[in-house]
Design a protein around this motif. Structure first.
Motif, PDB file in Angstrom:
ATOM      1  N   MET B   1       8.050  -1.988  -4.796  1.00  0.00           N
ATOM      2  CA  MET B   1       7.432  -0.676  -5.004  1.00  0.00           C
ATOM      3  C   MET B   1       6.062  -0.848  -5.652  1.00  0.00           C
ATOM      4  O   MET B   1       5.085  -0.254  -5.253  1.00  0.00           O
ATOM      5  N   ARG B   2       6.036  -1.727  -6.692  1.00  0.00           N
ATOM      6  CA  ARG B   2       4.788  -1.938  -7.401  1.00  0.00           C
ATOM      7  C   ARG B   2       3.732  -2.523  -6.463  1.00  0.00           C
ATOM      8  O   ARG B   2       2.604  -2.046  -6.413  1.00  0.00           O
ATOM      9  N   ALA B   3       4.128  -3.568  -5.720  1.00  0.00           N
ATOM     10  CA  ALA B   3       3.189  -4.180  -4.784  1.00  0.00           C
ATOM     11  C   ALA B   3       2.687  -3.103  -3.819  1.00  0.00           C
ATOM     12  O   ALA B   3       1.527  -3.057  -3.469  1.00  0.00           O
ATOM     13  N   GLY B   4       3.581  -2.206  -3.433  1.00  0.00           N
ATOM     14  CA  GLY B   4       3.211  -1.132  -2.528  1.00  0.00           C
ATOM     15  C   GLY B   4       2.104  -0.279  -3.113  1.00  0.00           C
ATOM     16  O   GLY B   4       1.151   0.060  -2.432  1.00  0.00           O
ATOM     17  N   MET B   5       2.231  -0.017  -4.403  1.00  0.00           N
ATOM     18  CA  MET B   5       1.228   0.825  -5.046  1.00  0.00           C
ATOM     19  C   MET B   5      -0.133   0.126  -5.073  1.00  0.00           C
ATOM     20  O   MET B   5      -1.150   0.733  -4.754  1.00  0.00           O
ATOM     21  N   ASP B   6      -0.111  -1.153  -5.435  1.00  0.00           N
ATOM     22  CA  ASP B   6      -1.375  -1.894  -5.473  1.00  0.00           C
ATOM     23  C   ASP B   6      -2.060  -1.833  -4.122  1.00  0.00           C
ATOM     24  O   ASP B   6      -3.247  -1.553  -4.015  1.00  0.00           O
ATOM     25  N   GLU B   7      -1.260  -2.108  -3.110  1.00  0.00           N
ATOM     26  CA  GLU B   7      -1.815  -2.142  -1.759  1.00  0.00           C
ATOM     27  C   GLU B   7      -2.417  -0.788  -1.396  1.00  0.00           C
ATOM     28  O   GLU B   7      -3.492  -0.693  -0.833  1.00  0.00           O
ATOM     29  N   LYS B   8      -1.671   0.226  -1.756  1.00  0.00           N
ATOM     30  CA  LYS B   8      -2.125   1.558  -1.409  1.00  0.00           C
ATOM     31  C   LYS B   8      -3.447   1.879  -2.108  1.00  0.00           C
ATOM     32  O   LYS B   8      -4.349   2.473  -1.519  1.00  0.00           O
ATOM     33  N   LEU B   9      -3.583   1.449  -3.353  1.00  0.00           N
ATOM     34  CA  LEU B   9      -4.816   1.729  -4.087  1.00  0.00           C
ATOM     35  C   LEU B   9      -5.988   0.931  -3.528  1.00  0.00           C
ATOM     36  O   LEU B   9      -7.113   1.418  -3.472  1.00  0.00           O
ATOM     37  N   ILE B  10      -5.706  -0.291  -3.117  1.00  0.00           N
ATOM     38  CA  ILE B  10      -6.779  -1.099  -2.533  1.00  0.00           C
ATOM     39  C   ILE B  10      -7.272  -0.443  -1.248  1.00  0.00           C
ATOM     40  O   ILE B  10      -8.455  -0.370  -0.957  1.00  0.00           O
ATOM     41  N   GLU B  11      -6.303   0.088  -0.518  1.00  0.00           N
ATOM     42  CA  GLU B  11      -6.646   0.788   0.713  1.00  0.00           C
ATOM     43  C   GLU B  11      -7.462   2.056   0.406  1.00  0.00           C
ATOM     44  O   GLU B  11      -8.441   2.361   1.085  1.00  0.00           O
ATOM     45  N   PHE B  12      -7.051   2.729  -0.645  1.00  0.00           N
ATOM     46  CA  PHE B  12      -7.773   3.945  -1.033  1.00  0.00           C
ATOM     47  C   PHE B  12      -9.215   3.605  -1.435  1.00  0.00           C
ATOM     48  O   PHE B  12     -10.155   4.297  -1.061  1.00  0.00           O
ATOM     49  N   ALA B  13      -9.356   2.508  -2.160  1.00  0.00           N
ATOM     50  CA  ALA B  13     -10.695   2.078  -2.570  1.00  0.00           C
ATOM     51  C   ALA B  13     -11.555   1.828  -1.333  1.00  0.00           C
ATOM     52  O   ALA B  13     -12.731   2.177  -1.302  1.00  0.00           O
ATOM     53  N   ALA B  14     -10.936   1.219  -0.318  1.00  0.00           N
ATOM     54  CA  ALA B  14     -11.683   0.956   0.919  1.00  0.00           C
ATOM     55  C   ALA B  14     -12.116   2.269   1.564  1.00  0.00           C
ATOM     56  O   ALA B  14     -13.235   2.405   2.047  1.00  0.00           O
ATOM     57  N   LEU B  15     -11.207   3.236   1.543  1.00  0.00           N
ATOM     58  CA  LEU B  15     -11.541   4.542   2.115  1.00  0.00           C
ATOM     59  C   LEU B  15     -12.722   5.164   1.358  1.00  0.00           C
ATOM     60  O   LEU B  15     -13.648   5.707   1.956  1.00  0.00           O
ATOM     61  N   LEU B  16     -12.700   5.051   0.032  1.00  0.00           N
ATOM     62  CA  LEU B  16     -13.811   5.584  -0.770  1.00  0.00           C
ATOM     63  C   LEU B  16     -15.113   4.883  -0.400  1.00  0.00           C
ATOM     64  O   LEU B  16     -16.143   5.512  -0.198  1.00  0.00           O
ATOM     65  N   ARG B  17     -15.031   3.555  -0.299  1.00  0.00           N
ATOM     66  CA  ARG B  17     -16.241   2.802   0.033  1.00  0.00           C
ATOM     67  C   ARG B  17     -16.777   3.201   1.399  1.00  0.00           C
ATOM     68  O   ARG B  17     -17.966   3.382   1.577  1.00  0.00           O
ATOM     69  N   ASP B  18     -15.854   3.358   2.341  1.00  0.00           N
ATOM     70  CA  ASP B  18     -16.274   3.785   3.681  1.00  0.00           C
ATOM     71  C   ASP B  18     -17.018   5.104   3.623  1.00  0.00           C
ATOM     72  O   ASP B  18     -17.821   5.423   4.483  1.00  0.00           O
ATOM     73  N   ASN B  19     -16.708   5.887   2.612  1.00  0.00           N
ATOM     74  CA  ASN B  19     -17.337   7.192   2.513  1.00  0.00           C
ATOM     75  C   ASN B  19     -18.488   7.221   1.521  1.00  0.00           C
ATOM     76  O   ASN B  19     -18.851   8.261   0.999  1.00  0.00           O
ATOM     77  N   GLY B  20     -19.013   6.046   1.231  1.00  0.00           N
ATOM     78  CA  GLY B  20     -20.245   5.994   0.448  1.00  0.00           C
ATOM     79  C   GLY B  20     -20.047   6.013  -1.061  1.00  0.00           C
ATOM     80  O   GLY B  20     -21.013   6.087  -1.802  1.00  0.00           O
TER      81      GLY B  20
END
Ligand SMILES: Nc1ncnc2c1ncn2[C@@H]1O[C@H](COP(=O)(O)OP(=O)(O)O)[C@@H](O)[C@H]1O
Ligand SMILES: [Mg+2]
Lengths: 317, 474
Positions: B1-20
């Motif tokens: 579950m924890r690893a899942g959260m980390d992954e999800k946040l890293i993905e979210f960070a990528a989404l933020l970066r994609d959006n400037g």
């Protein structure tokens, strides 16, 4: 330390600070993760107060570094107390004579003195400024770096270094490392954009003007003597003033000043003719005063219409 | 579950970066720490935790809010709603609906290996997996096509392609057959058939909404960036008031940089250096005992700026811009004195201090300070300034002249500008007219240029940016 986000809300409230959950979460995280918080927002929304209350709530001493244009390392970190050093050399003249007695040449004398100069560059002669105070403190402290945007970029870079490792090197004394990493709060009024490096190091909190409920609660905490009806009127007007394009938008301090002035003058409602005399509590500039007066007139007109409507309805019922 | 959260946040960070929104790795790790501390159950706390660790510029706040909503509940919510819609359309109770799904699952289980994971997830109403699959696909698309050309429609097609919608279409027939050949009673078979059909349609709706949400933002951001860019290139002469209003932020930024350009850049020794000469001189009072030590604490000079701005009718739009610049300068630093001129010259420092931009500009341009409908007379203005305001200028002062130097064939009066320059640290002149036209007709620019330290053409915002950069680099 705080046990939870709610704990922050409760303990801040105990010291008269109304914290919303977002602010409380950031404070909870900053203290838990030991990260500096950078609080940005317009003037008078409680940024400085946040640091003060944090110190009170944690029962820690507050060390404040007020920034200004031209602030330099010497004023922020430490200075040598030259006058004191000189005074000591004068008082110790004889002693110095002893030390130099059996030297023959000037070079020899200089050499001899140089061997002793550690005495004069010791902690006794150092004048610690806020940053060094925080670093050398025996207890944890809350360090407030207020209005960092006023300082020059060079100073910001220097501060970033200090915040990175909480140690400073005094050439004569060596490296001093903090026994306790202080809780750091930086505030900025956005006079200029801060560097990305500094921002990356901090948790970021943007504090905006409060909403109605929150502002009423703050009045309740800070000016409990004010009547509730008046407080509501004041908050309504201030909130609509904030929507105008003023040179200086009123902050919470202005709301508090205003309601205190009104209460002091026994003014019970804003359609009192003396309200105009209290305007300088809320707006500071000539142009702003004019706009504020118009806004108040409009507010009172609408209030009258509403009341008239209400009484019509009362008659019908 | 924890690893899942980390992954999800890293993905979210990528989404933020994609959006400037610039999010560094360190900040992403802070976000992970912060989330662990507040836990995932309290949505408001998760929001606050991510916002304070990942967004450091107020301007990015709005974009963050949208992306947070989309990423943390948006898609999941869309999928759930789609599922509920199917249940409603089939007029089934919660229990019946679950039964239907279970029966179908048993059926499909018998056909191991032949169906795509997408089909299984879709029909099993496994929202979590489905959400993940769509996100992965969207990420992949963002990676392959950083700037989605063609917008929403194209993104939807690509999404459909990548997620395997075509294969699913083919599988649909197989599944229908499977249902028909199963041993369930006709009513159950009919329901299952309908369910499969609707599920398929729902997936299309989901993709559409997801693509719509994202490209809507992209398009808006792109448009805004484009508009800003064109504004920056637009000739100041042709800017409307609204356009001037929109570049307010850029002007304030420029003012700040201009101020730095006006300050002397010396090496700073904040500690201060021992100054033997001064110490000795001082010690003479006490018979040579150096009772007070002297230190040389040279710092960056605090700039003093005097701005002279031409506000004649012929340069009205440019004047608005220049006044805005002047206003921002003065707003930031109190050692700024502002003057306007046409044929006369007047000081507006206190007007600018007391009023907001709009009010200040109004006061400067409504004729209350000086007559603004006269013909420009730079020579006269310089003379008045040199005679009446000599005290405003000293060796630390940077004098900034904003105007086109078109003097209507009046006496040029360049000697007065020269006199001002001798008192000042430097004279800078920014001219909104193209360099090629200087000195022609009634332009006295060639003459005035001789009395300035720096003369620059700035016809648009970008040019002004470059000028300020050059000034800073001197
Ligand atoms: N949330 C709050 N709860 C209670 N008082 C507040 C709050 N925010 C601001 N104030 C009051 O408003 C005044 C201005 O706050 P201050 O911290 O000086 O503003 P800033 O540093 O943002 O300019 C202070 O007197 C403070 O007590
Ligand atoms: Mg403050």
């Amino acid at each position: 330390m705080f046990a939870s986000i709610d704990d922050v809300v409760t303990r801040f409230a105990a010291h008269g600070y109304i914290a919303n959950r977002r602010l409380a979460t950031v404070v909870y995280l900053a203290t838990g993760l030991r990260k500096p918080v950078l609080v940005e927002g317009p003037a008078g929304v409680g940024k400085t107060e946040l640091a003060k209350v944090l110190a009170q709530a944690l029962e820690l001493p507050l060390i404040r570094l007020q920034c200004y244009e031209g602030l330099d390392e010497g004023k922020a970190l430490y200075e040598w107390e030259y006058a004191k050093q000189l005074l000591y050399t004068q008082i110790l003249k004889d002693k110095i004579g002893d030390v130099l007695r059996d030297t023959r040449t000037l070079a020899g004398a200089v050499e001899r003195i140089a061997r002793e100069d550690a005495v004069f560059f010791s902690e006794r002669f150092i004048l610690p400024r806020p940053l060094l105070k925080a670093i050398s403190s025996e207890h944890p402290t809350v360090l407030l770096v207020d209005e960092i945007d006023k300082a020059d970029q060079e100073f910001e870079a220097f501060l970033l270094e200090v915040l990175s490792d909480f140690q400073v090197t005094v050439p004569e004394l060596g490296t001093l490392k903090a026994k306790h990493v202080p809780f750091v709060v930086l505030t900025s009024n956005n006079a200029r954009e801060l560097s990305d490096a500094l921002k990356r190091r901090c948790l970021h909190l943007y504090v905006d003007y409060p909403d109605k409920q929150q502002e009423l609660a703050i009045i309740g905490a800070k000016a409990p003597e004010a009547r509730r009806e008046l407080a509501e009127e004041v908050v309504n007007v201030v909130q609509s003033l904030r929507k105008l394009d003023l040179k200086k938008t009123p902050g919470i301090s202005e709301t508090l000043d205003w309601i205190k002035a009104l209460t002091l003058l026994n003014i019970e409602s804003l359609d009192h003719e003396m309200v105009n005399e209290t305007f300088d509590a809320i707006v500071k500039y000539e142009g702003d005063v004019r706009k504020a007066q118009e806004e108040l007139k409009e507010y009172l007109r609408r209030a009258r219409v509403r009341r008239a409507d209400g009484s019509d309805r009362d008659l019908l019922n | 579950m924890r690893a899942g959260m980390d992954e999800k946040l890293i993905e979210f960070a990528a989404l933020l970066r994609d959006n400037g929104i610039r999010v560094s790795l360190a900040e992403t790790l802070d976000a992970v720490d912060a989330c662990r501390r507040v836990g995932l159950a309290d949505r408001a706390a998760v929001y606050a935790a991510l916002r304070c660790t990942m967004v450091k510029r107020a301007a990015d706040g709005e974009a963050f809010d949208r992306l947070f909503a989309l990423f943390f509940s948006g898609l999941g919510e869309v999928i759930k709603q789609a599922s509920q819609a199917v249940q409603r359309e089939l007029a089934l109770s919660e229990r019946e609906f679950q039964e239907l799904i279970d029966q179908l699952a048993q059926l499909l289980a018998a056909h191991e290996g032949e169906l795509s994971p997408l089909a299984r997830e879709l029909l099993a109403a496994d929202s979590a997996r489905l959400e993940r699959r769509i996100r992965d696909a969207a990420r992949e698309i963002r990676r392959l096509f950083p700037a989605p050309a063609g917008g929403q429609y194209r993104l939807r097609l690509k999404l459909a392609e990548l997620i395997g919608l075509r294969r699913l279409e083919r599988e649909l027939g197989e599944i229908r057959q499977l249902v028909e050949e199963s041993g369930y009673d006709p009513l159950a078979r009919a329901r299952m058939g309908q369910y499969v059909e609707r599920r398929f349609n729902a997936l299309e709706t989901i993709l559409q909404r997801y693509a719509g949400g994202e490209t809507g933002q992209d398009a808006r951001r792109e448009r805004e960036a484009r508009e800003q860019q064109t504004l920056r290139e637009k000739n100041l002469y042709y800017m409307s008031e609204q356009e001037l209003d929109r570049i307010k932020g850029a002007v304030a930024h420029l003012a700040q940089r201009l101020k730095s350009a006006a300050s002397v850049r010396r090496r700073i020794t904040s500690r201060g250096r021992f100054d033997a000469k001064k110490t000795l001189r001082r010690s003479l009072r006490w018979g040579g005992v150096p009772f007070v030590l002297r230190f040389d604490k040279r710092k960056k000079d605090k700039p003093q700026i005097v701005v002279l701005c031409d506000v004649s009718d012929s340069v009205r739009n440019v004047a608005r811009f220049m006044l805005q610049l002047m206003y921002s300068l003065q707003d930031l630093y109190w050692r700024v004195r502002s003057f306007i001129f046409v044929a006369e010259l007047g000081e507006v420092t206190s007007h600018f201090r007391e009023n907001d931009v709009g009010g200040a500009l109004e006061l400067a341009l409504n004729g209350a300070v000086i007559n603004v409908y006269a013909h420009s007379n730079f020579g006269r203005a310089f003379r008045i300034f040199a005679e009446d305001y000599a005290g405003a200028v000293n060796k630390k002062t940077t004098v900034l002249v904003l105007g086109d130097g078109r003097n209507n064939y009046n006496l040029p009066g360049d000697q007065f500008l020269g006199a001002i320059r001798r008192r000042a640290k430097q004279v800078l002149w920014l001219n909104p007219e193209g360099r090629a036209t200087w000195g022609f007709g009634d332009s006295e620019m060639a003459r005035y240029a001789l009395q300035c330290d720096v003369v620059e053409e700035c016809r648009n915002l970008n040019q002004l940016y470059r000028v300020v950069d050059r000034l800073l680099a001197r």
